[in-house]
Motif scaffolding. Sequence first.
Motif, PDB file in Angstrom:
ATOM      1  N   ARG A   1       0.849  -1.186   0.000  1.00 54.45           N
ATOM      2  CA  ARG A   1       0.000   0.000   0.000  1.00 54.45           C
ATOM      3  C   ARG A   1       0.890   1.243   0.000  1.00 54.45           C
ATOM      4  O   ARG A   1       2.043   1.196   0.415  1.00 54.45           O
ATOM      5  N   LYS A   2       0.351   2.331  -0.471  1.00 54.79           N
ATOM      6  CA  LYS A   2       1.092   3.581  -0.563  1.00 54.79           C
ATOM      7  C   LYS A   2       0.603   4.516   0.525  1.00 54.79           C
ATOM      8  O   LYS A   2      -0.380   5.233   0.360  1.00 54.79           O
ATOM      9  N   ASN A   3       1.299   4.519   1.652  1.00 55.88           N
ATOM     10  CA  ASN A   3       0.889   5.334   2.797  1.00 55.88           C
ATOM     11  C   ASN A   3       1.136   6.819   2.579  1.00 55.88           C
ATOM     12  O   ASN A   3       0.358   7.664   3.027  1.00 55.88           O
TER      13      ASN A   3
ATOM     14  N   ILE B   1       6.334   1.653  -4.076  1.00 56.90           N
ATOM     15  CA  ILE B   1       5.373   0.588  -4.379  1.00 56.90           C
ATOM     16  C   ILE B   1       5.722  -0.139  -5.669  1.00 56.90           C
ATOM     17  O   ILE B   1       5.279  -1.258  -5.914  1.00 56.90           O
TER      18      ILE B   1
END
Length: 250
Positions: free
Chosen positions: A159-161, A167
Amino acid sequence: TERTLQILDLYAADPGPKTLKTISEQLHIPISSLYRIISCMQKYNYIVEEPFYPNYFKLGYKLSQFSSIAFSENDLIKLARPFMEELTQNSNQASQLCILSENYICTIDQYLPRSAITYISELGEKLPINVSASGKLLTALLPPQKQEAFLKRAEKVFRKNTPYTIIDLERLQEEFNKIRRQKYSTDVEEYAIGIGCIAVPIYHTSDTPVAAIGVTGPISFYRNTRNFDLMLENLRRVSKKLEDLLPNVL
């Protein structure tokens, strides 16, 4: 039989998936005999077929049961806790002990500073490896074939926080190469804006680390070169002490 032990020794030296032909050639076991041995090992879950690579075989879950007897997370936590307290008290950063679990990185113990940290993973929480210094570190240090198989599963939960989270697999491999060279990993606002982390590996009896120990806290601490270098030195010192203690306990 002796041939069964030879097969296990082969996987101990190189745990990557293998075809019957490869095993036969390396151990000089006739294919007909090898087929019977592998079939028996499959029956008792010592060997399983690799789901991503048909006709390739890898060690099964039964051996992980023996591994859990030989290596106990609880013992590692007990050994590491005093060092984690020391790291936190000397730096006012949270210290964390992490392992790879299923497709994730998992925090199995942590020691928190008195001052609150806005964003930090919870004890026992499983995170995608791409948002964690420890996750990137332990993945980078996996043997190539094992890493490839692991990433095929792990990337499904990436996931791309933040804008800084990596990613893309190609960029992540570049990061892995750097980690292997420097023997440590960082998280520079990849888990949360304003938060940084450094992690180093802990080895037991093989070339693959069993865990990672790291510290995390406000990003300003990690952007200070003196703080960073001193913390990295302390983490490596603690890791070495733990590695010296592990054979006497586990």
